[in-house]
Design a protein around this motif. Structure first.
Motif, mmCIF file in Angstrom:
data_model
loop_
_atom_site.group_PDB
_atom_site.id
_atom_site.type_symbol
_atom_site.label_atom_id
_atom_site.label_comp_id
_atom_site.label_asym_id
_atom_site.label_seq_id
_atom_site.Cartn_x
_atom_site.Cartn_y
_atom_site.Cartn_z
ATOM 1 N N THR A 39 0.623 -1.304 0.043
ATOM 2 C CA THR A 39 -0.016 0.029 -0.130
ATOM 3 C C THR A 39 0.897 1.168 -0.025
ATOM 4 O O THR A 39 0.657 2.327 -0.670
ATOM 5 C CB THR A 39 -0.880 0.001 1.351
ATOM 6 O OG1 THR A 39 -1.645 -1.053 1.071
ATOM 7 C CG2 THR A 39 -1.767 1.222 1.226
ATOM 8 N N VAL A 89 1.132 4.302 -2.731
ATOM 9 C CA VAL A 89 0.563 5.707 -2.369
ATOM 10 C C VAL A 89 1.741 6.609 -2.498
ATOM 11 O O VAL A 89 2.054 7.899 -2.281
ATOM 12 C CB VAL A 89 -0.071 5.889 -1.195
ATOM 13 C CG1 VAL A 89 -1.578 5.333 -1.128
ATOM 14 C CG2 VAL A 89 0.640 5.507 0.042
ATOM 15 N N GLU A 97 -4.323 5.392 6.073
ATOM 16 C CA GLU A 97 -3.805 5.841 4.758
ATOM 17 C C GLU A 97 -3.305 7.368 4.569
ATOM 18 O O GLU A 97 -4.026 7.806 4.903
ATOM 19 C CB GLU A 97 -4.328 5.249 3.516
ATOM 20 C CG GLU A 97 -3.498 5.118 2.167
ATOM 21 C CD GLU A 97 -4.257 4.633 1.061
ATOM 22 O OE1 GLU A 97 -4.645 5.559 0.365
ATOM 23 O OE2 GLU A 97 -4.467 3.575 1.016
ATOM 24 N N PRO A 104 -1.012 9.511 2.616
ATOM 25 C CA PRO A 104 0.047 9.621 1.292
ATOM 26 C C PRO A 104 0.804 10.769 1.553
ATOM 27 O O PRO A 104 0.252 11.930 1.846
ATOM 28 C CB PRO A 104 -0.886 9.406 0.147
ATOM 29 C CG PRO A 104 -2.053 9.087 0.689
ATOM 30 C CD PRO A 104 -2.297 9.473 2.027
#
Length: 579
Positions: A487, A491, A506, A508
């Motif tokens: 992941t 990102v 998450e 980024p």
């Protein structure tokens, strides 16, 4: 500075040509005389302070008039040591810095140097230009700190010297004292270059004293922000070193070091610094205005506190046009309503009002980062089995990294059993897998075990690690670790938390793998959410964002993990996980 500019300013001073702006009825905080000069008139031309007088009508023409009656004018604050090369874009930082009375910052850029090399630094510099906040830099000396035991993109010696020769680079960033006194040839060559250019050498002498401190200082160190008590600070001041008093996100030492206020040390050798404010602090506390307020609250005199954030850092960094309200200084001025609480009415930068009545007045255009610098993670496709450690059948005594404090680790030992040819984690003893992955190599990574995270059901992966900006991943199971890493690759940097096979967090940070494309408010919210989501997988760190970042940091003791393996920091060598 040109002869033409000086001639123009002289003609304004003589009343031959008009100034752009005149400030009337000002009460000026004079950092040279420790006085407040009342009912002063200040003339400004092309962003320069030209003339200061007690006469109202000496100028010609019809300049813009600012009536400062009842206000106190203070030089713009300077943050002489910070790290704004990660965590938020510069253009998002600007309004919050200005709101906090800060008109100049001097920043490290080691994170970007390690993450994206010379090209990254060049773009970081460009990203700070054209905004109403002066930004200067210090050249990163150790990229990475221990090249035999870790790898990053980094910069070459020629690239380092090219940066150091720039006018907007004021010296060398913090070089860890152990590397210096142990004779790291990179640092000694860099120090010699800085000394020949008459530039500063910022220090990082945490724990160094007596003979070891003297060895460090003889290499040219001019300042240090790592003093944690008065005795440490006085020892450095005795040896001619500027003491930067840190009050920020990493540590807060101002309360302890405010005891210097009652000593006879030369207060001109003291500088207030943040060492970085995170987005939460910028939103909730302010910036250097908050630090100056605390300095006064903790016992420094009003004038000493003001000078520690204005003329002292300006003198230290040889910024001769900053730090004071005086002729031939930049017109960077804070208009204070009250000197007791330092409440700000308006702020001028380069002769222009940019903040007034709690509003930032400029519309800022975001910097457009090159696409290539938003795609810097070039790792392979990691699978759960990649995080397993091979071992023959039976019980094995191994080295384990234990988290000792918020930033310090130590070596402990444990007995782990091999099952199906691989070492088994010990969740009951809080011993779980950890790895650091080189962000630019498909499959270069170090593996080990870590104790003290509390993680029971998930994994965390991040590129925000000191100093290499490679990828750190920790998890209670290899499946979640692989998901977190993949992941993070998707990102292109930041932070990811996984629980039971699902991504639950998450954040980024695609620019260099260290900077998000979010507003400060969004960064604040994601920072706070990080702590909440980390608790879901079992971790209960007091300061999770700081502790996670420093786990692989080879600038602090004692046992660390890098993309090349387990590192014994004291003896500066890679060691086997097996004993």
């Amino acid at each position: 500075m040109t002869e033409r500019t000086l001639k123009k300013l002289l003609n304004v001073s003589k009343g031959i040509i008009p100034p752009d702006t005149v400030i009337k009825n000002a009460n000026v905080i004079n950092v040279f005389t420790n006085t407040i000069d009342e009912d002063v008139v200040i003339a400004i031309k092309d962003g320069w302070i030209v003339f200061i007088s007690d006469k109202n009508n000496w100028f010609c023409g019809e300049p813009k008039i600012i009536d400062a009656k009842g206000l106190f004018l203070c030089p713009g604050f300077i943050d002489a040591h910070t790290h704004i090369d990660s965590m938020y874009p510069f253009y998002e930082f600007v309004p919050y810095a200005i709101k906090g009375g800060t008109t100049t910052v001097i920043t490290e850029c080691a994170m970007i140097a390690n993450a994206s090399g010379f090209r990254g630094i060049e773009n970081f510099i460009k990203s700070t230009k054209g905004y109403p906040l002066r930004c200067y830099f210090v050249a990163p000396p150790l990229t990475p700190p221990l090249p035999e035991m870790e790898e990053s993109v980094g910069i070459t010696m020629d690239e380092f010297k090219k940066l150091l020769k720039r006018k907007d680079f004021l010296g060398i960033g913090e070089a860890y004292w152990k590397s210096v006194v142990d004779g790291d040839e990179r640092v000694l060559e860099q120090a010699a270059c800085a000394i020949s250019l008459n530039k500063a050498l910022d220090g990082h002498s945490s724990g160094a004293k007596g003979q070891r401190l003297n060895e460090y200082l003889v290499t040219g160190i001019t300042s240090c922000h790592e003093s944690v008590n008065v005795n440490e600070a006085i020892e450095k001041i005795k040896n001619g070193v500027y003491v930067m008093i840190r009050e920020g996100w990493v540590r807060r030492e101002l309360k302890e070091l405010s005891r210097l206020a009652d000593t006879d040390v030369d207060k001109r050798r003291l500088i207030l610094v943040s060492d970085v404010f995170d987005a939460v602090m910028l939103c909730e506390e302010g910036y250097m205005d908050a630090v100056v307020k605390k300095a006064i609250e903790y016992g420094f005199s009003f004038f000493d506190a003001i000078k520690m954030a204005t003329i002292n850092p300006a003198d230290y960094h040889r910024l001769r046009f900053l730090g004071a309200i005086a002729p031939l200084r930049y017109a960077d001025i804070i208009f204070l309503k009250d000197i007791k609480d330092l409440s700000i009415e308006k702020i001028m930068v380069n002769g222009e009002i940019v903040y007034e009545e709690n509003k930032f007045l400029k519309t800022l255009k975001p910097y457009n980062y090159p696409e290539a610098l938003k795609h810097t993670i070039k790792i392979g496709n990691y699978k759960p089995e990649d995080f397993l450690i091979k071992a023959e059948k039976g019980e094995h005594r191994i080295r384990v990294i234990e988290i000792s404090t918020q930033t310090i680790t130590k070596e402990v030992t444990a007995n782990l059993v091999s099952k199906n040819g691989f070492l088994e984690k010990d969740l009951e003893s809080d011993i779980i897998p950890v790895a650091v992955i080189n962000k630019t190599k498909p499959y270069q990574f170090g593996k080990g075990f870590i104790k003290g995270t509390g993680i029971k059901n998930g994994a965390i992966a991040t590129t925000i690690i000191w100093d290499t900006c490679n990828i750190l991943v920790i998890g209670s199971n290899e499946k979640d670790m692989a998901i977190a890493v993949q992941t993070l690759k998707r990102v292109q940097g930041g932070c990811v938390i996984v629980s039971n096979g699902k991504v639950i967090y998450e954040f980024p940070m695609p620019v260099f793998g260290t900077i998000p494309l979010n507003s400060i408010e969004e960064v604040r919210d994601k920072t706070l959410e990080f702590s909440t989501k980390l608790k879901i997988i079992g971790s209960n760190f007091e300061r999770p964002f700081l502790t996670i970042q420093t786990i692989p940091f080879t600038g602090l003791p004692f046992l660390r993990i890098t993309d090349k393996g387990i590192v014994d920091i004291k003896n500066k060598k890679l060691v086997s996980i097996f004993l």
